[in-house]
Design an enzyme around this catalytic site. Structure first.
Site, PDB file in Angstrom:
ATOM      1  N   ASN A 136      50.902  56.072  64.971  1.00 28.08           N
ATOM      2  CA  ASN A 136      50.575  54.864  64.203  1.00 28.08           C
ATOM      3  C   ASN A 136      50.860  55.069  62.707  1.00 28.08           C
ATOM      4  O   ASN A 136      50.423  54.279  61.881  1.00 28.08           O
ATOM      5  CB  ASN A 136      49.104  54.478  64.412  1.00 28.08           C
ATOM      6  CG  ASN A 136      48.157  55.603  64.021  1.00 28.08           C
ATOM      7  OD1 ASN A 136      48.591  56.638  63.513  1.00 28.08           O
ATOM      8  ND2 ASN A 136      46.875  55.395  64.248  1.00 28.08           N
ATOM      9  N   HIS A 138      49.868  57.725  60.952  1.00 31.77           N
ATOM     10  CA  HIS A 138      48.856  58.486  60.214  1.00 31.77           C
ATOM     11  C   HIS A 138      49.406  59.829  59.729  1.00 31.77           C
ATOM     12  O   HIS A 138      50.307  60.407  60.341  1.00 31.77           O
ATOM     13  CB  HIS A 138      47.548  58.652  61.008  1.00 31.77           C
ATOM     14  CG  HIS A 138      47.593  59.603  62.147  1.00 31.77           C
ATOM     15  ND1 HIS A 138      46.960  59.361  63.356  1.00 31.77           N
ATOM     16  CD2 HIS A 138      48.150  60.833  62.290  1.00 31.77           C
ATOM     17  CE1 HIS A 138      47.138  60.381  64.163  1.00 31.77           C
ATOM     18  NE2 HIS A 138      47.852  61.288  63.542  1.00 31.77           N
ATOM     19  N   GLU A 143      44.111  57.170  58.906  1.00 34.00           N
ATOM     20  CA  GLU A 143      44.558  56.171  59.890  1.00 34.00           C
ATOM     21  C   GLU A 143      44.927  54.868  59.170  1.00 34.00           C
ATOM     22  O   GLU A 143      44.540  54.656  58.015  1.00 34.00           O
ATOM     23  CB  GLU A 143      43.414  55.899  60.884  1.00 34.00           C
ATOM     24  CG  GLU A 143      42.956  57.114  61.680  1.00 34.00           C
ATOM     25  CD  GLU A 143      43.973  57.582  62.714  1.00 34.00           C
ATOM     26  OE1 GLU A 143      44.971  56.886  62.957  1.00 34.00           O
ATOM     27  OE2 GLU A 143      43.773  58.682  63.263  1.00 34.00           O
TER      28      GLU A 143
HETATM   29  C1  F6R Z   1      47.308  67.563  62.042  1.00 35.57           C
HETATM   30  C2  F6R Z   1      47.266  66.209  61.574  1.00 35.57           C
HETATM   31  C3  F6R Z   1      47.882  65.048  62.293  1.00 35.57           C
HETATM   32  C4  F6R Z   1      49.170  65.370  63.049  1.00 35.57           C
HETATM   33  C5  F6R Z   1      49.734  64.129  63.738  1.00 35.57           C
HETATM   34  C6  F6R Z   1      50.978  64.418  64.545  1.00 35.57           C
HETATM   35  O1  F6R Z   1      46.630  68.445  61.171  1.00 35.57           O
HETATM   36  O2  F6R Z   1      46.683  66.023  60.577  1.00 35.57           O
HETATM   37  O3  F6R Z   1      48.118  64.025  61.360  1.00 35.57           O
HETATM   38  O4  F6R Z   1      50.123  65.890  62.168  1.00 35.57           O
HETATM   39  O5  F6R Z   1      48.756  63.584  64.580  1.00 35.57           O
HETATM   40  O6  F6R Z   1      50.628  65.253  65.603  1.00 35.57           O
HETATM   41  P1  F6R Z   1      51.719  65.848  66.586  1.00 35.57           P
HETATM   42  O7  F6R Z   1      52.527  66.818  65.813  1.00 35.57           O
HETATM   43  O8  F6R Z   1      50.894  66.513  67.667  1.00 35.57           O
HETATM   44  O9  F6R Z   1      52.516  64.695  67.105  1.00 35.57           O
END
Ligand code: F6R
Length: 241
Positions: A136, A138, A143
């Protein structure tokens, strides 16, 4: 903004690790902002490999992580501290006293969030901030919202995040309901930002982040306004650019 196209996840991991290595070589006592999640795992593996070969030395490097679940202890295998320790820190020669993850066990969120901001400030800021991208948009636990959150703060996890996380816990009651995260303002203060994005399921959001309007509804879109961002994405993630 510099956009680097990687062939696939392994290529992305090598390219991202190369950028982090360059930072550590050029400034051994640099402050690395680090992320958890699945995307950086390959990058951390590559750094460990080069460390084992003798090409990298982290003895003076300092680190600050983006976020942590509120209420989880360091030894909880779902905590981000546990993740960082097991996926990177224990394999390299970083001094654990120079690694920082928000303290999920501190119940006073204002106290913990302002302590964390002070740690970053006392380090003189983040030299290179590694980021993954949520579906999304983030970054950290920032968020989609009506405003961009400025500093490190406590967030309520959405019901969908709590539902998605429940498979990792004995029961839904054990799933953390809140997290501490650097704010968008904290992230934007980093001197350089490295965003790593992999997979076809991120293609639409990567397009929106890079080509859409800058809006808190897509938190990572703010990166368009940072003066030194490198995006390393694989072909699948870049399909809509
Ligand atoms: C991790 C974090 C999250 C991830 C995001 C992507 O410390 O803050 O913002 O970077 O959710 O996660 P992946 O890499 O698992 O798709």
């Amino acid at each position: 903004m510099r956009i680097i196209k990687a062939k696939d996840y392994d290529d992305l991991s090598r390219k991202a690790a190369n950028i982090i290595s360059a930072q550590v070589l050029l400034k051994p006592d640099c402050v690395l902002g680090l992320a958890t999640g699945s995307t950086p795992i390959g990058t951390y593996k590559q750094l460990i490999e080069w460390y084992n070969k003798g090409d990298l030395d982290f003895s003076e490097t300092r680190s600050v992580n983006l976020d942590e679940y509120r209420g989880l202890t360091r030894d909880n295998d779902q905590s981000y501290y546990y993740f960082m320790y097991n996926n990177l820190f224990k394999h390299i020669n970083i001094n654990m006293e120079n690694t920082n993850v928000p303290d999920g066990t501190e119940p006073d969120s204002d106290k913990e969030c302002s302590r964390y901001e002070k740690v970053i400030e006392a380090y003189g800021g983040v030299d290179l901030q590694l980021l993954g991208l949520g579906h999304n948009g983030h970054i950290g636990f920032n968020e989609p919202d009506k405003d961009f959150a400025q500093t490190t703060h406590c967030v309520d996890l959405t019901q969908s995040t709590i539902e998605a996380n429940k498979r990792f816990f004995a029961s839904i009651d054990d799933v953390p309901k809140q997290a501490y995260t650097m704010g968008i303002g904290t992230i934007m203060k980093a001197r350089k930002i490295l965003l790593v994005v992999s997979g076809a399921d991120k293609a639409q959001i990567l397009h929106d982040v890079l080509c859409g309007p800058v809006t808190p509804e897509v938190p990572a879109s703010i990166l368009q306004l940072h003066s030194d961002v490198i995006v390393v994405a694989d072909e699948a993630a870049m399909a809509k650019l």
